[in-house]
Design a protein around this motif. Structure first.
Motif, short mmCIF file in Angstrom:
data_model
loop_
_atom_site.label_atom_id
_atom_site.label_comp_id
_atom_site.label_asym_id
_atom_site.label_seq_id
_atom_site.Cartn_x
_atom_site.Cartn_y
_atom_site.Cartn_z
N GLY A 24 31.08 27.84 -26.26
CA GLY A 24 30.55 29.16 -27.17
C GLY A 24 29.44 28.59 -28.03
N PHE A 25 28.94 27.33 -28.02
CA PHE A 25 27.71 27.12 -29.04
C PHE A 25 26.58 27.55 -28.25
CE2 PHE A 25 31.01 24.16 -30.12
CZ PHE A 25 31.34 24.48 -31.66
N PHE A 26 25.35 27.30 -29.21
CA PHE A 26 23.90 27.69 -28.56
C PHE A 26 23.72 29.02 -28.24
CE2 PHE A 26 24.90 23.10 -27.41
CZ PHE A 26 24.02 22.38 -28.18
N VAL A 27 24.12 29.95 -28.97
CA VAL A 27 23.87 31.24 -28.79
C VAL A 27 22.56 31.79 -29.02
CG1 VAL A 27 24.58 33.60 -29.87
CG2 VAL A 27 26.41 31.76 -29.56
N GLY A 28 22.02 32.37 -28.08
CA GLY A 28 20.72 32.95 -27.98
C GLY A 28 19.69 31.77 -27.45
N TRP A 29 20.12 30.44 -27.18
CA TRP A 29 19.21 29.57 -26.47
C TRP A 29 19.15 30.13 -24.95
CZ3 TRP A 29 19.14 23.86 -27.29
CH2 TRP A 29 19.18 23.79 -28.84
N PRO A 30 17.82 30.20 -24.42
CA PRO A 30 17.73 30.77 -23.17
C PRO A 30 18.09 29.54 -22.11
CG PRO A 30 15.65 30.09 -24.15
CD PRO A 30 16.53 30.05 -25.19
N ASN A 31 18.11 28.33 -22.42
CA ASN A 31 18.67 27.44 -21.42
C ASN A 31 19.41 26.24 -22.26
OD1 ASN A 31 18.72 25.97 -19.03
ND2 ASN A 31 16.69 25.07 -19.20
N PRO A 32 20.50 26.46 -22.56
CA PRO A 32 21.28 25.68 -23.42
C PRO A 32 21.79 24.41 -22.66
CG PRO A 32 22.62 27.43 -23.06
CD PRO A 32 21.46 27.76 -22.38
N PRO A 33 22.27 23.32 -23.24
CA PRO A 33 22.83 22.31 -22.79
C PRO A 33 24.32 22.64 -22.46
CG PRO A 33 22.06 21.50 -24.87
CD PRO A 33 21.88 22.91 -24.96
N SER A 34 24.74 22.24 -21.20
CA SER A 34 26.28 22.48 -20.97
C SER A 34 27.09 22.00 -21.69
CB SER A 34 26.47 21.97 -19.27
OG SER A 34 26.45 20.65 -19.54
N ASN A 35 28.52 22.10 -21.91
CA ASN A 35 29.52 21.54 -22.52
C ASN A 35 29.49 20.33 -22.28
OD1 ASN A 35 29.96 24.21 -23.33
ND2 ASN A 35 32.01 24.37 -22.43
N THR A 36 29.23 19.69 -20.92
CA THR A 36 29.03 18.32 -20.56
C THR A 36 28.30 17.51 -21.21
OG1 THR A 36 30.31 18.97 -18.47
CG2 THR A 36 29.26 16.83 -18.30
N LYS A 37 27.09 18.18 -21.12
CA LYS A 37 25.76 17.47 -21.70
C LYS A 37 25.97 17.17 -23.28
CE LYS A 37 22.53 17.46 -18.82
NZ LYS A 37 21.79 16.07 -18.14
N LEU A 38 26.74 18.43 -23.98
CA LEU A 38 27.02 18.33 -25.52
C LEU A 38 27.77 17.35 -25.68
CD1 LEU A 38 26.57 19.36 -28.30
CD2 LEU A 38 28.35 21.19 -27.67
N LEU A 39 29.00 17.05 -25.04
CA LEU A 39 29.73 16.02 -25.02
C LEU A 39 29.24 14.50 -24.93
CD1 LEU A 39 32.81 14.95 -25.35
CD2 LEU A 39 32.87 15.25 -22.77
N LYS A 40 28.31 14.45 -23.99
CA LYS A 40 27.64 13.29 -23.94
C LYS A 40 26.74 13.07 -25.27
CE LYS A 40 24.58 10.96 -20.60
NZ LYS A 40 23.83 10.85 -19.44
N ILE A 41 26.09 14.11 -25.83
CA ILE A 41 25.23 13.94 -26.79
C ILE A 41 26.04 13.61 -27.99
CG2 ILE A 41 24.03 15.42 -28.55
CD1 ILE A 41 23.00 17.21 -26.20
N LEU A 42 27.01 14.38 -28.23
CA LEU A 42 28.09 13.74 -29.37
C LEU A 42 28.70 12.59 -29.48
CD1 LEU A 42 29.65 17.17 -29.85
CD2 LEU A 42 27.93 16.34 -31.19
N ASN A 43 29.08 12.08 -28.15
CA ASN A 43 29.34 10.60 -27.80
C ASN A 43 28.54 9.71 -28.22
OD1 ASN A 43 32.07 11.13 -27.58
ND2 ASN A 43 31.95 11.48 -25.33
N ALA A 44 26.90 9.77 -27.93
CA ALA A 44 26.16 8.85 -28.06
C ALA A 44 25.70 8.99 -29.52
CB ALA A 44 25.00 9.15 -27.18
N ALA A 45 26.13 9.87 -30.63
CA ALA A 45 25.37 10.02 -31.63
C ALA A 45 25.75 8.90 -32.68
CB ALA A 45 25.51 11.32 -32.51
N TYR A 46 25.07 8.66 -33.74
CA TYR A 46 25.31 7.63 -34.77
C TYR A 46 26.50 8.15 -35.51
CZ TYR A 46 24.74 4.75 -38.84
OH TYR A 46 24.77 3.55 -39.78
#
Length: 136
Positions: free
Chosen positions: A20-42
């Motif tokens: 449910g995130f990225f409301v209004g984004w025309p081409n948002p990251p998938s949930n899988t991509k978001l998980l990868k982003i959050l796991n890689a974050a500092y």
């Protein structure tokens, strides 16, 4: 609505928790991509309500001098309740020993970030909207 808990723990985070995130984004990251982003974050701060993530903020950093906060997201039905501020304060506490913490936001969001110690600065940004959903 259930109590909202802020946590930095992400070891049990799953892609299906990030709906449910990225409301209004025309081409948002998938949930899988978001998980990868959050796991890689500092550093990450997550807001949970029951078994659902309802907000998050994360930072990337060299761990020595500087950090950048790319995204703060709160589900629409949880906005306007101070949750974004709670998330920002939590991530800033984690980054408190660093010299600079930067972010880029639209002008209408400047008033949100100013009470958290952010100052309006001139800056530049480059966006590749063809990759808005995340690098392939």
């Amino acid at each position: 609505m259930s109590q909202i808990v802020i946590t930095r723990e992400r070891s049990t985070l799953r892609a299906e928790d990030l709906e449910g995130f990225f409301v209004g984004w025309p081409n948002p990251p998938s949930n899988t991509k978001l998980l990868k982003i959050l796991n890689a974050a500092y550093a990450v701060s997550l807001a949970w309500s029951d078994d659902q993530v309802v907000g998050f903020v994360y930072a990337i950093s060299d761990g020595v001098l500087s950090a950048y906060i790319p995204l703060l997201e709160v589900l629409p039905e949880y906005q306007g309740r101070g949750l974004g501020s709670r998330l920002v304060e939590d991530i800033l506490a984690r980054l408190d020993d660093l010299y600079m913490i930067d972010l880029v936001c639209d002008p209408e969001l400047e008033k949100f970030y100013q009470p958290h110690g952010f100052t309006i600065l001139a800056g530049m940004a480059r966006r590749n909207y063809a990759n808005q959903s995340g690098a392939k």
